[in-house]
Design a protein around this motif. Structure first.
Motif, mmCIF file in Angstrom:
data_model
loop_
_atom_site.group_PDB
_atom_site.id
_atom_site.type_symbol
_atom_site.label_atom_id
_atom_site.label_comp_id
_atom_site.label_asym_id
_atom_site.label_seq_id
_atom_site.Cartn_x
_atom_site.Cartn_y
_atom_site.Cartn_z
ATOM 1 N N MET A 2 -4.144 12.029 7.543
ATOM 2 C CA MET A 2 -2.883 11.797 6.830
ATOM 3 C C MET A 2 -1.590 12.173 7.548
ATOM 4 O O MET A 2 -0.630 11.390 7.503
ATOM 5 C CB MET A 2 -2.962 12.452 5.453
ATOM 6 C CG MET A 2 -3.951 11.729 4.554
ATOM 7 S SD MET A 2 -4.005 12.358 2.893
ATOM 8 C CE MET A 2 -5.272 13.589 3.052
ATOM 9 N N GLU A 45 1.706 -1.256 -4.839
ATOM 10 C CA GLU A 45 0.527 -0.385 -4.814
ATOM 11 C C GLU A 45 -0.447 -0.805 -5.929
ATOM 12 O O GLU A 45 -0.043 -0.997 -7.069
ATOM 13 C CB GLU A 45 0.959 1.073 -4.983
ATOM 14 C CG GLU A 45 -0.151 2.059 -5.287
ATOM 15 C CD GLU A 45 -1.320 2.066 -4.291
ATOM 16 O OE1 GLU A 45 -1.089 2.096 -3.072
ATOM 17 O OE2 GLU A 45 -2.487 2.014 -4.770
ATOM 18 N N GLY A 64 0.817 -1.218 0.000
ATOM 19 C CA GLY A 64 0.000 0.000 0.000
ATOM 20 C C GLY A 64 0.845 1.259 0.000
ATOM 21 O O GLY A 64 1.759 1.392 0.826
ATOM 22 N N ARG A 109 -4.070 3.964 9.067
ATOM 23 C CA ARG A 109 -5.437 3.954 9.607
ATOM 24 C C ARG A 109 -5.755 2.814 10.578
ATOM 25 O O ARG A 109 -6.482 3.033 11.544
ATOM 26 C CB ARG A 109 -6.366 3.888 8.395
ATOM 27 C CG ARG A 109 -7.643 4.641 8.513
ATOM 28 C CD ARG A 109 -8.282 4.791 7.145
ATOM 29 N NE ARG A 109 -8.574 3.521 6.506
ATOM 30 C CZ ARG A 109 -8.701 3.366 5.185
ATOM 31 N NH1 ARG A 109 -8.551 4.388 4.381
ATOM 32 N NH2 ARG A 109 -8.970 2.188 4.671
ATOM 33 N N GLY A 123 -14.037 7.888 -1.130
ATOM 34 C CA GLY A 123 -13.102 7.917 0.002
ATOM 35 C C GLY A 123 -13.605 7.103 1.183
ATOM 36 O O GLY A 123 -14.765 7.216 1.583
ATOM 37 N N ILE A 124 -12.695 6.305 1.743
ATOM 38 C CA ILE A 124 -13.049 5.414 2.867
ATOM 39 C C ILE A 124 -12.394 5.910 4.137
ATOM 40 O O ILE A 124 -11.172 6.065 4.201
ATOM 41 C CB ILE A 124 -12.588 3.976 2.541
ATOM 42 C CG1 ILE A 124 -13.345 3.471 1.310
ATOM 43 C CG2 ILE A 124 -12.777 3.044 3.733
ATOM 44 C CD1 ILE A 124 -12.756 2.230 0.697
ATOM 45 N N ASP A 130 -5.244 -5.528 5.420
ATOM 46 C CA ASP A 130 -5.426 -6.721 4.574
ATOM 47 C C ASP A 130 -4.430 -7.833 4.905
ATOM 48 O O ASP A 130 -4.795 -9.011 4.936
ATOM 49 C CB ASP A 130 -5.218 -6.356 3.083
ATOM 50 C CG ASP A 130 -6.406 -5.627 2.482
ATOM 51 O OD1 ASP A 130 -7.392 -5.397 3.205
ATOM 52 O OD2 ASP A 130 -6.347 -5.290 1.277
ATOM 53 N N CYS A 158 -4.887 17.459 6.977
ATOM 54 C CA CYS A 158 -5.252 17.885 8.331
ATOM 55 C C CYS A 158 -4.038 18.561 8.984
ATOM 56 O O CYS A 158 -2.929 18.499 8.462
ATOM 57 C CB CYS A 158 -5.700 16.680 9.157
ATOM 58 S SG CYS A 158 -7.401 16.211 8.799
ATOM 59 N N VAL A 174 -1.598 -6.994 -3.313
ATOM 60 C CA VAL A 174 -1.242 -8.137 -2.471
ATOM 61 C C VAL A 174 -2.550 -8.881 -2.230
ATOM 62 O O VAL A 174 -3.498 -8.317 -1.688
ATOM 63 C CB VAL A 174 -0.636 -7.680 -1.130
ATOM 64 C CG1 VAL A 174 -0.268 -8.898 -0.286
ATOM 65 C CG2 VAL A 174 0.576 -6.798 -1.357
ATOM 66 N N SER A 180 0.832 6.368 4.838
ATOM 67 C CA SER A 180 1.603 5.495 5.731
ATOM 68 C C SER A 180 2.607 4.667 4.934
ATOM 69 O O SER A 180 3.749 4.483 5.368
ATOM 70 C CB SER A 180 0.676 4.578 6.536
ATOM 71 O OG SER A 180 -0.051 3.733 5.680
ATOM 72 N N MET A 198 -5.612 7.908 -0.162
ATOM 73 C CA MET A 198 -6.843 8.715 -0.207
ATOM 74 C C MET A 198 -6.588 10.137 -0.755
ATOM 75 O O MET A 198 -7.474 10.742 -1.344
ATOM 76 C CB MET A 198 -7.471 8.817 1.189
ATOM 77 C CG MET A 198 -8.054 7.516 1.694
ATOM 78 S SD MET A 198 -9.448 6.997 0.698
ATOM 79 C CE MET A 198 -9.035 5.311 0.372
ATOM 80 N N ARG A 214 -6.433 8.650 12.304
ATOM 81 C CA ARG A 214 -6.683 8.125 10.958
ATOM 82 C C ARG A 214 -6.291 9.121 9.860
ATOM 83 O O ARG A 214 -6.192 8.759 8.703
ATOM 84 C CB ARG A 214 -8.162 7.760 10.811
ATOM 85 C CG ARG A 214 -9.082 8.955 10.781
ATOM 86 C CD ARG A 214 -10.546 8.619 10.713
ATOM 87 N NE ARG A 214 -11.367 9.815 10.817
ATOM 88 C CZ ARG A 214 -11.715 10.591 9.799
ATOM 89 N NH1 ARG A 214 -11.332 10.281 8.589
ATOM 90 N NH2 ARG A 214 -12.440 11.673 9.995
ATOM 91 N N ALA A 268 -7.524 18.358 1.376
ATOM 92 C CA ALA A 268 -6.533 19.085 2.198
ATOM 93 C C ALA A 268 -5.896 18.156 3.218
ATOM 94 O O ALA A 268 -6.495 17.152 3.608
ATOM 95 C CB ALA A 268 -7.214 20.242 2.935
#
Ligand code: FAD
Length: 444
Positions: free
Chosen positions: A400, A37, A14, A385, A300-301, A165, A55, A128, A18, A45, A398, A53
Motif C-alpha cells: 500500500m 468505486e 478504483g 499494483r 484479499g487479492i 481493467d 507495510c 467501470v 492508488s 484491500m 504491490r 497493517a
C-alpha cells in the motif's frame, strides 16, 4: 446536472490506495476529477479485504513514503489514537511508520474526508465495465450500477482497479502471474476480539515472538496442531484495545479474475477459520477466549495482471538499485512473492526471498514514470499494483505505501496534462518531479 453528463478532466477508476492518491493529487492540482468505486467506501484491500497493517513507510532510517500516503497514515493514527508501545527514539521512527495497524473504520472516514476536501467528486456502488476507444485513445468509459449502464466522456483516465481493467478493455497488453499462469495465493483476512491484552503483551515481551507468531507456530507444529500450508502467520496486528487483525490462511491456485475461483476461495477461507482460531486460542496467551468479529468483506487479492508499459521494471533493477531520470516514487520493501501452490511454500529463512532480498537501512529503489504508461494507449495511466514489471519487482511495489505514491504521481501527471492540454507522454518530467516534491513526495 447528472454525474454522467459532465465532462471530467480526469476519471479515476478504483478507490484503493492508488486511486485515492491519484484522485486527491489530480483534484488538488486543479483538475475536475471523478473517482469511481465499486464498493461503498474507499481503501481497496485495506478496507475491503481487512488487510491488518500498512507495510513500512521508511527505508529503515527515514520516512520515504511521504505526500498523500503519509497524510493518510497520520490522519488515521490521530483518529484511531494510535500509540506506539516503543519509546526508544531510534526504534520509534520505525514503529510510528512501519507496520502501523489499520483501523479500517477510521480509515474509511479519513479517506472520504480527504477525497471530498480535495474537490474530487466520488461515486460509489458503481463499476467501470467497458471503454469506448478510437486511435489508441479512450474516448469514454461505460459504468454500471443499479441505475443501469451509463457512458461518461473522458480526457485522461487513471486505472487504479488493481487489475488493470481499463487497460485490458482498451486493448492494452499485459502479463499475468508466472510462466504457468499462477499467481500468489489469496487470503481472507479477519479480525478477532475479546483479547486479554495484559496477557498478550506479556507473552510478546517475554517470548520475543513477533507478528508472524513464529514461536507459537513452532510449538504447535511440534505437537501436530499446525496443519496449515503456511510457514507462519503472515501477519498479526493489535488494532485496538482487545482487537487484532489477522492476515492468516493462504488459498492456493486461484485465478482472482474468475468468479468461480473467487467463490471457492471465499468458502474455503471461511471453512478454515475455526481451525486457525483453535490454534490461536491454544498457543497464544491472551487469545484463549478470542472470538471472530468480522472477515473480509472480500478475500484479499495479491496479484493479477501487470501492464506492458513503456518501461518494465525487473528484479535486476531491484538489486542494482537502478536510478532513472523520470523517477516519480521510491520504495524499499523486499521482494515478497507469496507461494502460488502448497508445493511452493518456503519453510526456511535461507530460502525465503523476502528475507534474502532485504535492502540495508537507508537504501531504496526508484520507480520511473514510464512504468505507469501502458504501451499503445495515449490517455490512460496506471497506478498501484499492476505497474509494468516482472513478478519479483511487483512483489515489492504491490504494497500500500508504494501504491499511494504511484497514485499521487499519476494524478499529478494527469492534472498537468489537463492544465496544459497535452498528452501523458508530452509531460515535462522535471516539472512533474518539481510539483511532486513541492507536494511532499520523496524522490531521493
Ligand atoms: C491478503 C493481503 C495481505 C496484504 N498485506 C499487506 C500489508 O500488510 N501491508 C500493505 O501495505 N499491503 C499489503 N497487501 C497489499 C495491498 O493491500 C494491495 O496490493 C494494495 O491495496 C493495492 O492497491 P491498489 O490501489 O493498486 O488496488 P486495491 O487496493 O485492490 O484497490 C482497487 C480498488 O478498485 C476498485 N475496483 C476494482 N475494479 C473496479 C472497477 N472495474 N470499477 C470500479 N472500481 C473498481 C476495488 O473495489 C478497490 O477498491 C496485502 C494484500 C493482500 C491481498
Amino acid at each position: 446536472m447528472s454525474i454522467y453528463s459532465e465532462l471530467y478532466d480526469v476519471l479515476v477508476a478504483g478507490g484503493g490506495p492508488s486511486g485515492v492518491g491519484a484522485a486527491v493529487a489530480a483534484a488538488r492540482n486543479g483538475a475536475k476529477v471523478l473517482l469511481i468505486e465499486k464498493y461503498g467506501f474507499l481503501g481497496g484491500m485495506a478496507t475491503a479485504a481487512s488487510v491488518p497493517a500498512f507495510c513500512p513507510y521508511t527505508d529503515g532510517e527515514k520516512v520515504i513514503i511521504k505526500g498523500i500516503g503519509l497524510e493518510v497514515l497520520e490522519a488515521m493514527k490521530k483518529e484511531s489514537k494510535f500509540d506506539s508501545p516503543v519509546k526508544d527514539k531510534k526504534e520509534l521512527i520505525k514503529r510510528m511508520y512501519d507496520w502501523v495497524p489499520i483501523d479500517a473504520e477510521v480509515l474509511k472516514r479519513v479517506l472520504d474526508n480527504m477525497v471530498i476536501d480535495s474537490g474530487c467528486k466520488v461515486i460509489f456502488h458503481t463499476s467501470v465495465s467497458d471503454v469506448i476507444y478510437e486511435n489508441d485513445t479512450v474516448k469514454a468509459i461505460m459504468v454500471e450500477n443499479k441505475e443501469g449502464k451509463n457512458i461518461i466522456d473522458c480526457k485522461t483516465i487513471i486505472d487504479c482497479t488493481g487489475d488493470a481493467d481499463i487497460v485490458v478493455k482498451a486493448g492494452g497488453q499485459y502479463e499475468y502471474g508466472d510462466e504457468n499462469d499462477l499467481v500468489q495465493a489469496v487470503t481472507l483476512c479477519y479480525r478477532i476480539s475479546n483479547i486479554n491484552m495484559e496477557a498478550l503483551v506479556r507473552y510478546f515481551k517475554e517470548s520475543g515472538d513477533t507478528g508472524n507468531l513464529t514461536k507459537a507456530v513452532e510449538r504447535a507444529r511440534k505437537n501436530g496442531d499446525f496443519n496449515f500450508n503456511e510457514k507462519h502467520v503472515a501477519g498479526f496486528s493489535i488494532q485496538n484495545e482487545g482487537v487484532a487483525g489477522l492476515n492468516f490462511g493462504h488459498v492456493y491456485e486461484i485465478n482472482p479474475l474468475k468468479a468461480e475461483d473467487l467463490t471457492r476461495a471465499e468458502i474455503e477461507s471461511r471453512r478454515n477459520i475455526p481451525a486457525m482460531l483453535d490454534f490461536l486460542r491454544k498457543y497464544v496467551p491472551g487469545l484463549e477466549n478470542a472470538v471472530l468479529t468480522s472477515s473480509g468483506p472480500m478475500v484479499g487479492i495479491r496479484e493479477t495482471r501487470r501492464i506492458i508499459g513503456e518501461y518494465r521494471l525487473t528484479v535486476k533493477d531491484y538489486f542494482n538499485r537502478t536510478e532513472y531520470e523520470d523517477t516519480i516514487a521510491r520504495y524499499a520493501y523486499p521482494i515478497d512473492v507469496h507461494a502460488s501452490t502448497p508445493r511452493d511454500v518456503v519453510f526456511h529463512d535461507k530460502d525465503d526471498e523476502y528475507i534474502t532480498s532485504k535492502y540495508k537501512p537507508g537504501e531504496s529503489y526508484s520507480i520511473p514514470y514510464r512504468a505507469l504508461l501502458p504501451k499503445g494507449l495515449k490517455n490512460v495511466i496506471v497506478a498501484g499494483r499492476p505497474l509494468s514489471a516482472d513478478r519479483a519487482m511487483h512483489g515489492s511495489f504491490r504494497v500500500m505505501p508504494a501504491c499511494f505514491a504511484t497514485g499521487q504521481a499519476a494524478g499529478t501527471a494527469a492534472a498537468i496534462c489537463s492544465t496544459e492540454n497535452i498528452e501523458l507522454r508530452q509531460i515535462n518530467i522535471g516539472k512533474l518531479q518539481k510539483l511532486l516534491k513541492e507536494q511532499g513526495a520523496f524522490l531521493g
